[in-house]
Design a protein around this motif. Structure first.
Motif, PDB file in Angstrom:
ATOM      1  N   VAL A   1       0.835  -1.201   0.000  1.00  0.00           N
ATOM      2  CA  VAL A   1       0.000   0.000   0.000  1.00  0.00           C
ATOM      3  C   VAL A   1       0.871   1.254   0.000  1.00  0.00           C
ATOM      4  O   VAL A   1       0.620   2.202  -0.752  1.00  0.00           O
ATOM      5  CB  VAL A   1      -0.958   0.003   1.217  1.00  0.00           C
ATOM      6  CG1 VAL A   1      -1.656   1.346   1.344  1.00  0.00           C
ATOM      7  CG2 VAL A   1      -1.994  -1.105   1.076  1.00  0.00           C
TER       8      VAL A   1
ATOM      9  N   ASN B   1       2.347   1.809  -3.392  1.00  0.00           N
ATOM     10  CA  ASN B   1       1.351   2.291  -4.344  1.00  0.00           C
ATOM     11  C   ASN B   1       0.992   3.754  -4.102  1.00  0.00           C
ATOM     12  O   ASN B   1       0.779   4.519  -5.055  1.00  0.00           O
ATOM     13  CB  ASN B   1       0.086   1.424  -4.265  1.00  0.00           C
ATOM     14  CG  ASN B   1       0.296   0.042  -4.852  1.00  0.00           C
ATOM     15  OD1 ASN B   1       1.138  -0.144  -5.720  1.00  0.00           O
ATOM     16  ND2 ASN B   1      -0.452  -0.935  -4.373  1.00  0.00           N
ATOM     17  N   VAL B   2       0.914   4.158  -2.828  1.00  0.00           N
ATOM     18  CA  VAL B   2       0.644   5.564  -2.508  1.00  0.00           C
ATOM     19  C   VAL B   2       1.763   6.447  -3.052  1.00  0.00           C
ATOM     20  O   VAL B   2       1.521   7.486  -3.664  1.00  0.00           O
ATOM     21  CB  VAL B   2       0.507   5.768  -0.987  1.00  0.00           C
ATOM     22  CG1 VAL B   2       0.512   7.261  -0.657  1.00  0.00           C
ATOM     23  CG2 VAL B   2      -0.780   5.143  -0.482  1.00  0.00           C
TER      24      VAL B   2
ATOM     25  N   TYR C   1      -6.919  10.029  -8.095  1.00  0.00           N
ATOM     26  CA  TYR C   1      -7.195   9.003  -7.082  1.00  0.00           C
ATOM     27  C   TYR C   1      -8.328   9.441  -6.152  1.00  0.00           C
ATOM     28  O   TYR C   1      -9.198   8.643  -5.803  1.00  0.00           O
ATOM     29  CB  TYR C   1      -5.948   8.702  -6.253  1.00  0.00           C
ATOM     30  CG  TYR C   1      -6.281   8.042  -4.947  1.00  0.00           C
ATOM     31  CD1 TYR C   1      -6.698   6.715  -4.905  1.00  0.00           C
ATOM     32  CD2 TYR C   1      -6.264   8.763  -3.755  1.00  0.00           C
ATOM     33  CE1 TYR C   1      -7.067   6.110  -3.717  1.00  0.00           C
ATOM     34  CE2 TYR C   1      -6.632   8.177  -2.567  1.00  0.00           C
ATOM     35  CZ  TYR C   1      -7.024   6.849  -2.552  1.00  0.00           C
ATOM     36  OH  TYR C   1      -7.408   6.272  -1.369  1.00  0.00           O
TER      37      TYR C   1
ATOM     38  N   GLN D   1     -11.723   7.445  -5.475  1.00  0.00           N
ATOM     39  CA  GLN D   1     -12.074   6.975  -4.132  1.00  0.00           C
ATOM     40  C   GLN D   1     -13.567   7.123  -3.841  1.00  0.00           C
ATOM     41  O   GLN D   1     -14.151   6.318  -3.109  1.00  0.00           O
ATOM     42  CB  GLN D   1     -11.257   7.754  -3.099  1.00  0.00           C
ATOM     43  CG  GLN D   1     -11.599   7.445  -1.651  1.00  0.00           C
ATOM     44  CD  GLN D   1     -10.712   8.202  -0.696  1.00  0.00           C
ATOM     45  OE1 GLN D   1      -9.533   7.959  -0.604  1.00  0.00           O
ATOM     46  NE2 GLN D   1     -11.296   9.157   0.021  1.00  0.00           N
TER      47      GLN D   1
ATOM     48  N   ASN E   1      -6.869   1.008   2.494  1.00  0.00           N
ATOM     49  CA  ASN E   1      -5.867   0.105   1.929  1.00  0.00           C
ATOM     50  C   ASN E   1      -6.391  -0.610   0.689  1.00  0.00           C
ATOM     51  O   ASN E   1      -5.687  -0.720  -0.321  1.00  0.00           O
ATOM     52  CB  ASN E   1      -5.447  -0.935   2.976  1.00  0.00           C
ATOM     53  CG  ASN E   1      -4.573  -0.321   4.054  1.00  0.00           C
ATOM     54  OD1 ASN E   1      -4.403   0.902   4.115  1.00  0.00           O
ATOM     55  ND2 ASN E   1      -4.028  -1.148   4.911  1.00  0.00           N
TER      56      ASN E   1
ATOM     57  N   ILE F   1      -6.641   1.675  -2.369  1.00  0.00           N
ATOM     58  CA  ILE F   1      -5.316   1.838  -2.983  1.00  0.00           C
ATOM     59  C   ILE F   1      -4.984   0.624  -3.837  1.00  0.00           C
ATOM     60  O   ILE F   1      -4.479   0.740  -4.964  1.00  0.00           O
ATOM     61  CB  ILE F   1      -4.242   2.045  -1.901  1.00  0.00           C
ATOM     62  CG1 ILE F   1      -4.405   3.423  -1.240  1.00  0.00           C
ATOM     63  CG2 ILE F   1      -2.833   1.930  -2.489  1.00  0.00           C
ATOM     64  CD1 ILE F   1      -4.109   4.596  -2.133  1.00  0.00           C
TER      65      ILE F   1
ATOM     66  N   SER G   1      -4.444   0.741  -7.903  1.00  0.00           N
ATOM     67  CA  SER G   1      -3.136   0.417  -8.465  1.00  0.00           C
ATOM     68  C   SER G   1      -3.225  -0.674  -9.520  1.00  0.00           C
ATOM     69  O   SER G   1      -2.381  -0.754 -10.410  1.00  0.00           O
ATOM     70  CB  SER G   1      -2.172  -0.013  -7.351  1.00  0.00           C
ATOM     71  OG  SER G   1      -2.601  -1.225  -6.751  1.00  0.00           O
TER      72      SER G   1
END
Length: 283
Positions: free
Chosen positions: A18, A21-22, A34, A38, A47, A50, A54
């Motif tokens: 995670v 990916n962030v 993003y 969301q 989590n 994400i 990704s």
């Protein structure tokens, strides 16, 4: 003990994935994309959002194979799997030492924990079958005037419109618990600024003197999500803070991300459920 070590190792692997990916999302300049993404996955943890983003950034609605079948849809050939994690209640046993009547004895005790495992979901675009009605939740951007007046009634803080100078578009005063907007702004700009300042007043618990970067990152992110949900392109948001911050302490950024998601969802829910006083609008 072996199972406990494996759980810890797996949890760390998920966490590290995670974080990576962030960092990638931020480094690629995709943070605003993003945040909009969301909004479509309010039932999933930060989590898992994400992880979904990704692997499948075009996703709009995901579910497991069994759920899609229940809804009358089947997976297409070579459907792309999206790996997420699911927490399942589990029990374990451990041996503890106790003193009974002056003697040390061993006693077996049962404890509860959450076991995480990998599961797979699929986006609706990877299925065929019965149509799924998608809820229309965006307001027409031409209605921002009505939305602005709704926010003014919704606000627990008095709102003033004045001629502000030096490029200042608005501010929240913690001391007076008031919000001031630049009266020269357009309605859409006032909505954008008002959402930002309301977030400061309602959800921002950072010490602004010492944590200004965190405060602004948090507030601007929440305001962006809420504005986007209600159909406003909030171009006033700046994400320089979060780009800088993600390269420093990504583990704290994960915590901040969870807080952003939680507060934005609560903010949206409260606005949606708030009933406008029509008589007050007409006055």
């Amino acid at each position: 003990m072996k199972h406990k070590i494996n759980r810890r190792t797996r949890a760390k692997e998920i966490y590290d994935k995670v974080v990576k990916n962030v960092q990638t999302i931020v480094a690629n300049g995709e943070y605003t994309k993003y945040l909009k993404f969301q909004n479509q996955f309010t039932k999933y943890s930060f989590n898992n959002i994400i992880l979904i983003y990704s692997q499948f950034p075009e996703a709009t609605r995901v579910a497991g194979k069994a759920k899609w079948k229940e809804l009358g849809r089947e997976l297409i050939k070579d459907a792309k799997r999206i790996q997420i994690t699911a927490g399942m209640p589990a029990q374990g046993k451990t041996t503890v030492k106790k003193i009974v009547d002056g003697k040390e004895i061993e006693e077996e005790q049962t404890y509860n924990y959450i076991a995480y495992k990998q599961v797979y979901v699929y986006d609706i675009s990877q299925t065929i079958g019965e149509p799924i009605p998608l809820q229309v939740k965006m307001l027409d951007s031409e209605n921002m005037g009505s939305f602005f007046y709704k926010l003014k009634q919704f606000s627990k803080f008095p709102i003033y419109e004045e001629n502000l100078h030096g490029g200042l578009k608005g501010f929240y005063s913690p001391k007076d618990q008031t919000i001031t907007l630049d009266k020269s702004l357009s309605i859409d700009a006032k909505v954008s600024v008002l959402l930002h300042e309301l977030t400061h007043g309602l959800y921002d618990d950072f010490n602004y003197k010492t944590d200004k970067n965190l405060s602004e990152t948090f507030v601007e992110s929440v305001a962006y999500i809420v504005a986007d949900y209600f159909g406003l392109d909030n171009s006033m948001c700046s994400f320089n803070y979060i780009t800088k911050y993600a390269k420093g302490e990504p583990n704290i950024l994960i915590d901040l991300g969870t807080k952003i998601k939680k507060c934005a969802s609560e903010f949206i829910k409260d606005i949606e459920e708030f009933e406008v006083n029509e008589e007050q609008l007409a006055a």
